[in-house]
Design a protein around this motif. Structure first.
Motif, mmCIF file in Angstrom:
data_model
loop_
_atom_site.group_PDB
_atom_site.id
_atom_site.type_symbol
_atom_site.label_atom_id
_atom_site.label_comp_id
_atom_site.label_asym_id
_atom_site.label_seq_id
_atom_site.Cartn_x
_atom_site.Cartn_y
_atom_site.Cartn_z
ATOM 1 N N LEU A 233 -61.901 -84.352 0.331
ATOM 2 C CA LEU A 233 -62.479 -83.302 1.168
ATOM 3 C C LEU A 233 -61.408 -82.646 2.054
ATOM 4 O O LEU A 233 -61.386 -81.420 2.224
ATOM 5 C CB LEU A 233 -63.594 -83.884 2.039
ATOM 6 C CG LEU A 233 -64.888 -84.267 1.306
ATOM 7 C CD1 LEU A 233 -65.843 -84.989 2.242
ATOM 8 C CD2 LEU A 233 -65.562 -83.027 0.715
ATOM 9 N N SER A 234 -60.510 -83.471 2.597
ATOM 10 C CA SER A 234 -59.440 -82.904 3.433
ATOM 11 C C SER A 234 -58.535 -81.989 2.618
ATOM 12 O O SER A 234 -58.175 -80.879 3.060
ATOM 13 C CB SER A 234 -58.613 -84.039 4.048
ATOM 14 O OG SER A 234 -59.410 -84.829 4.898
ATOM 15 N N ALA A 235 -58.171 -82.446 1.433
ATOM 16 C CA ALA A 235 -57.295 -81.632 0.581
ATOM 17 C C ALA A 235 -57.986 -80.334 0.183
ATOM 18 O O ALA A 235 -57.374 -79.251 0.177
ATOM 19 C CB ALA A 235 -56.903 -82.435 -0.656
ATOM 20 N N LEU A 236 -59.279 -80.422 -0.162
ATOM 21 C CA LEU A 236 -60.004 -79.218 -0.574
ATOM 22 C C LEU A 236 -60.131 -78.234 0.590
ATOM 23 O O LEU A 236 -60.096 -77.007 0.387
ATOM 24 C CB LEU A 236 -61.392 -79.596 -1.101
ATOM 25 C CG LEU A 236 -61.410 -80.327 -2.449
ATOM 26 C CD1 LEU A 236 -62.830 -80.732 -2.809
ATOM 27 C CD2 LEU A 236 -60.817 -79.460 -3.553
ATOM 28 N N ASN A 237 -60.312 -78.747 1.803
ATOM 29 C CA ASN A 237 -60.389 -77.856 2.968
ATOM 30 C C ASN A 237 -59.091 -77.078 3.164
ATOM 31 O O ASN A 237 -59.096 -75.875 3.457
ATOM 32 C CB ASN A 237 -60.705 -78.669 4.223
ATOM 33 C CG ASN A 237 -62.159 -79.120 4.272
ATOM 34 O OD1 ASN A 237 -63.030 -78.459 3.682
ATOM 35 N ND2 ASN A 237 -62.425 -80.215 4.957
ATOM 36 N N PHE A 238 -57.964 -77.787 2.996
ATOM 37 C CA PHE A 238 -56.682 -77.108 3.105
ATOM 38 C C PHE A 238 -56.518 -76.058 2.020
ATOM 39 O O PHE A 238 -56.075 -74.936 2.254
ATOM 40 C CB PHE A 238 -55.534 -78.114 3.028
ATOM 41 C CG PHE A 238 -55.175 -78.736 4.340
ATOM 42 C CD1 PHE A 238 -54.393 -78.045 5.259
ATOM 43 C CD2 PHE A 238 -55.618 -80.005 4.676
ATOM 44 C CE1 PHE A 238 -54.049 -78.611 6.491
ATOM 45 C CE2 PHE A 238 -55.295 -80.575 5.897
ATOM 46 C CZ PHE A 238 -54.512 -79.884 6.810
ATOM 47 N N LEU A 239 -56.913 -76.440 0.787
ATOM 48 C CA LEU A 239 -56.752 -75.511 -0.346
ATOM 49 C C LEU A 239 -57.689 -74.322 -0.208
ATOM 50 O O LEU A 239 -57.333 -73.177 -0.519
ATOM 51 C CB LEU A 239 -57.020 -76.246 -1.662
ATOM 52 C CG LEU A 239 -55.994 -77.319 -2.042
ATOM 53 C CD1 LEU A 239 -56.486 -78.111 -3.240
ATOM 54 C CD2 LEU A 239 -54.633 -76.688 -2.348
ATOM 55 N N GLN A 240 -58.924 -74.576 0.265
ATOM 56 C CA GLN A 240 -59.912 -73.496 0.370
ATOM 57 C C GLN A 240 -59.561 -72.521 1.496
ATOM 58 O O GLN A 240 -59.815 -71.325 1.401
ATOM 59 C CB GLN A 240 -61.301 -74.101 0.623
ATOM 60 C CG GLN A 240 -62.419 -73.069 0.606
ATOM 61 C CD GLN A 240 -63.770 -73.711 0.880
ATOM 62 O OE1 GLN A 240 -63.848 -74.692 1.602
ATOM 63 N NE2 GLN A 240 -64.816 -73.148 0.309
ATOM 64 N N GLY A 241 -58.945 -73.038 2.552
ATOM 65 C CA GLY A 241 -58.651 -72.172 3.692
ATOM 66 C C GLY A 241 -57.567 -71.138 3.430
ATOM 67 O O GLY A 241 -57.406 -70.203 4.213
ATOM 68 N N GLY A 242 -56.806 -71.335 2.374
ATOM 69 C CA GLY A 242 -55.758 -70.368 2.059
ATOM 70 C C GLY A 242 -54.506 -70.539 2.870
ATOM 71 O O GLY A 242 -53.553 -69.746 2.733
ATOM 72 N N LYS A 251 -49.141 -76.913 -1.576
ATOM 73 C CA LYS A 251 -50.413 -76.692 -2.280
ATOM 74 C C LYS A 251 -50.520 -77.623 -3.477
ATOM 75 O O LYS A 251 -51.573 -78.219 -3.725
ATOM 76 C CB LYS A 251 -50.496 -75.224 -2.711
ATOM 77 C CG LYS A 251 -51.824 -74.854 -3.342
ATOM 78 C CD LYS A 251 -51.867 -73.365 -3.646
ATOM 79 C CE LYS A 251 -53.225 -72.968 -4.239
ATOM 80 N NZ LYS A 251 -53.290 -71.504 -4.506
ATOM 81 N N GLU A 252 -49.402 -77.729 -4.213
ATOM 82 C CA GLU A 252 -49.396 -78.637 -5.370
ATOM 83 C C GLU A 252 -49.572 -80.093 -4.930
ATOM 84 O O GLU A 252 -50.268 -80.869 -5.593
ATOM 85 C CB GLU A 252 -48.070 -78.476 -6.117
ATOM 86 C CG GLU A 252 -47.933 -79.343 -7.363
ATOM 87 C CD GLU A 252 -48.884 -78.918 -8.477
ATOM 88 O OE1 GLU A 252 -49.115 -79.721 -9.391
ATOM 89 O OE2 GLU A 252 -49.395 -77.776 -8.424
ATOM 90 N N LYS A 253 -48.963 -80.431 -3.795
ATOM 91 C CA LYS A 253 -49.081 -81.799 -3.289
ATOM 92 C C LYS A 253 -50.522 -82.137 -2.947
ATOM 93 O O LYS A 253 -51.034 -83.206 -3.333
ATOM 94 C CB LYS A 253 -48.190 -81.963 -2.053
ATOM 95 C CG LYS A 253 -48.262 -83.352 -1.437
ATOM 96 C CD LYS A 253 -47.379 -83.447 -0.207
ATOM 97 C CE LYS A 253 -47.497 -84.834 0.421
ATOM 98 N NZ LYS A 253 -46.651 -84.965 1.636
ATOM 99 N N PHE A 254 -51.209 -81.234 -2.224
ATOM 100 C CA PHE A 254 -52.606 -81.501 -1.859
ATOM 101 C C PHE A 254 -53.514 -81.499 -3.092
ATOM 102 O O PHE A 254 -54.486 -82.263 -3.165
ATOM 103 C CB PHE A 254 -53.086 -80.468 -0.832
ATOM 104 C CG PHE A 254 -52.707 -80.804 0.573
ATOM 105 C CD1 PHE A 254 -53.513 -81.620 1.339
ATOM 106 C CD2 PHE A 254 -51.525 -80.324 1.138
ATOM 107 C CE1 PHE A 254 -53.168 -81.938 2.640
ATOM 108 C CE2 PHE A 254 -51.172 -80.642 2.432
ATOM 109 C CZ PHE A 254 -51.992 -81.449 3.192
ATOM 110 N N PHE A 255 -53.176 -80.648 -4.054
ATOM 111 C CA PHE A 255 -53.951 -80.625 -5.294
ATOM 112 C C PHE A 255 -53.810 -81.962 -6.021
ATOM 113 O O PHE A 255 -54.791 -82.517 -6.534
ATOM 114 C CB PHE A 255 -53.483 -79.475 -6.182
ATOM 115 C CG PHE A 255 -54.167 -79.435 -7.515
ATOM 116 C CD1 PHE A 255 -55.454 -78.913 -7.647
ATOM 117 C CD2 PHE A 255 -53.539 -79.939 -8.657
ATOM 118 C CE1 PHE A 255 -56.087 -78.885 -8.873
ATOM 119 C CE2 PHE A 255 -54.179 -79.916 -9.883
ATOM 120 C CZ PHE A 255 -55.449 -79.377 -10.001
#
Length: 441
Positions: A233-242, A251-255
């Motif tokens: 959920l934390s990673a997706l929040n970072f990715l979704q926020g742009g 971005k690749e790391k959080f993915f």
């Protein structure tokens, strides 16, 4: 969880109390039944014994009367509830010079006792009831047992200066013959009742254990799934926020974090499903020749990268390949190496060796971790068993307690076997035996 544990303990206590009360009630009722039956039989034996001595006296008296001159008549006297009519007959015979013969009375009594099923152990007393003095006696056993039957006296003189008493000195055999079936039935009933209660207690204990296992499993599942879900959920929040669009590496790391944690959750889920399929014989092994070196190097690199503590691997592979399902045997090795790392001190050395004999490929996985005692070694392959190393470390050991059960199930599905050798505080070694050729699984 504490509330459920309290309810379970209270339920067990109530059931134990009710079970104890029920058992005591059954034993009490059976005891009363046996005692009443015993007293009834004792009363019957007393009546039969009195009738026996009365008949024996009658026959002995008739023998004496046969010795008197022809035409002799014996006059009776007043009778009541305590003086039978025959008393005057015996008294008059004695007064006429025809005394009682104890030997004749003994012979007649012995024969009648056997005929009536009252045994052979008895004694006949001639007693002066006024003084309590024992005037004479005869029989097969003088000393009575604690169960001796003593019927009422039979007077042979109207003034009670002589009475006859027959004592069945040891009527145990008679009681056993008359109560035998009842005693056997009582024993069978008691064994059945006690057995049923014992089985009931075992069932209750097993239900409580299963309930505890379910709670522990639920707690472990929530605990182990909460962390990866939070990471996803934390990673997706970072990715979704742009916010990471301008930082492709981050971005690749959080993915990758989200992907790895999702894989972790999928692995846990698949493990539970796999064990269920294995237990119901619904899982098929697709075996092939698997190159050990390539597989183990791949696994070791993965664990070196993600392990929170230093890990060293050493390989000694005399057998280069095994016949197994590549996917499941890889999961087996991953589970065992994960355990070696999890249940170790600040660093761990893992040695993996392979060899062959005429029937099996033999893989040994050795680590210098916490080890375990003999009791733990007997149960580590049980489902949900995961506490043995945690007790040594006094920390929470993550996992559902399914890893080694999964390992055992998969190895057995390969028609193989797994054993463990360990010394607490020193090392643990698992030895896997896989058949060399397995055409059907």
């Amino acid at each position: 969880m504490k509330k459920m544990q309290s309810i379970r303990n209270n339920t067990t206590l109530y059931v134990s109390i009710l079970t104890f009360i029920g058992l005591v009630s059954v034993i009490t009722l059976q005891s009363i039944w046996l005692f009443n039956t015993y007293k009834l039989i004792e009363n019957n034996i007393q009546k039969e014994s009195y009738a026996t001595i009365e008949k024996a006296l009658e026959e002995e008296g008739n023998m004496r009367f046969g010795q008197t001159p022809k035409g002799t008549k014996i006059k009776s006297g007043p009778t009541n509830d305590t003086i039978p009519p025959m008393t005057y007959f015996y008294e008059r015979l004695s007064d006429m010079g025809y005394p009682m013969s104890l030997h004749n009375l003994d012979s007649i009594t012995a024969e009648l006792l056997i005929q009536n099923g009252l045994g052979k152990q008895y004694y006949i007393y001639i007693i002066n009831l006024r003084t309590g003095e024992k005037l004479n006696g005869i029989g097969t056993q003088r000393e009575p047992s604690f169960m001796a039957i003593k019927p009422k006296y039979f007077p042979i003189r109207s003034d009670y200066t002589q009475v006859v008493q027959l004592i069945i000195t040891n009527p145990n055999k008679t009681f056993l013959e008359r109560m035998g079936l009842l005693i056997i039935a009582t024993i069978i009933i008691m064994v059945f009742v006690i057995g049923s209660i014992t089985y009931q207690i075992k069932i209750i204990s097993r239900i409580n254990k299963i309930s505890q296992i379910r709670e522990d499993f639920s707690y472990a599942m929530v605990h182990d799934m909460k962390t990866p879900l939070s990471s996803i959920l934390s990673a997706l929040n970072f990715l979704q926020g742009g916010r990471l669009d301008s930082k492709p590496e981050m971005k690749e790391k959080f993915f990758n974090i989200a992907k790895d944690e999702a894989d972790h959750l999928l692995t846990l889920t698949n493990k539970v499903l796999t064990i269920s399929k294995l237990e119901n014989n619904k899982l098929e092994m697709n075996c092939e020749m698997v190159m050990l070196k390539h597989l183990l190097l791949k696994i070791s690199e993965k664990f070196k990268a993600k392990s929170p503590k230093p890990v060293t691997f050493k390989f000694d592979l005399e057998a280069e390949s095994i016949y197994a399902d590549a996917e499941y045997i890889e999961e087996v090795f991953c589970n065992m190496i994960d355990n070696s790392i999890k249940y170790s001190n600040d660093s761990v050395d893992i040695k993996i060796s392979s060899s062959e004999n005429s029937k099996y490929s033999i893989i040994k996985i050795y680590d210098n971790g916490l080890g375990m005692n003999e009791d733990d070694q007997l149960k580590i392959f049980n489902k949900y068993e995961r506490a043995y190393a945690s007790r040594k470390k006094k920390t929470y050991a993550s996992g559902f307690g399914l890893g080694l059960n999964f390992v055992q199930q998969v190895i057995e599905a390969h028609k193989g076997k797994i054993i463990v050798n360990s010394v607490e505080g020193e090392f643990t070694e698992f030895i896997i035996y896989l058949p060399l050729i397995l055409k059907e699984l």
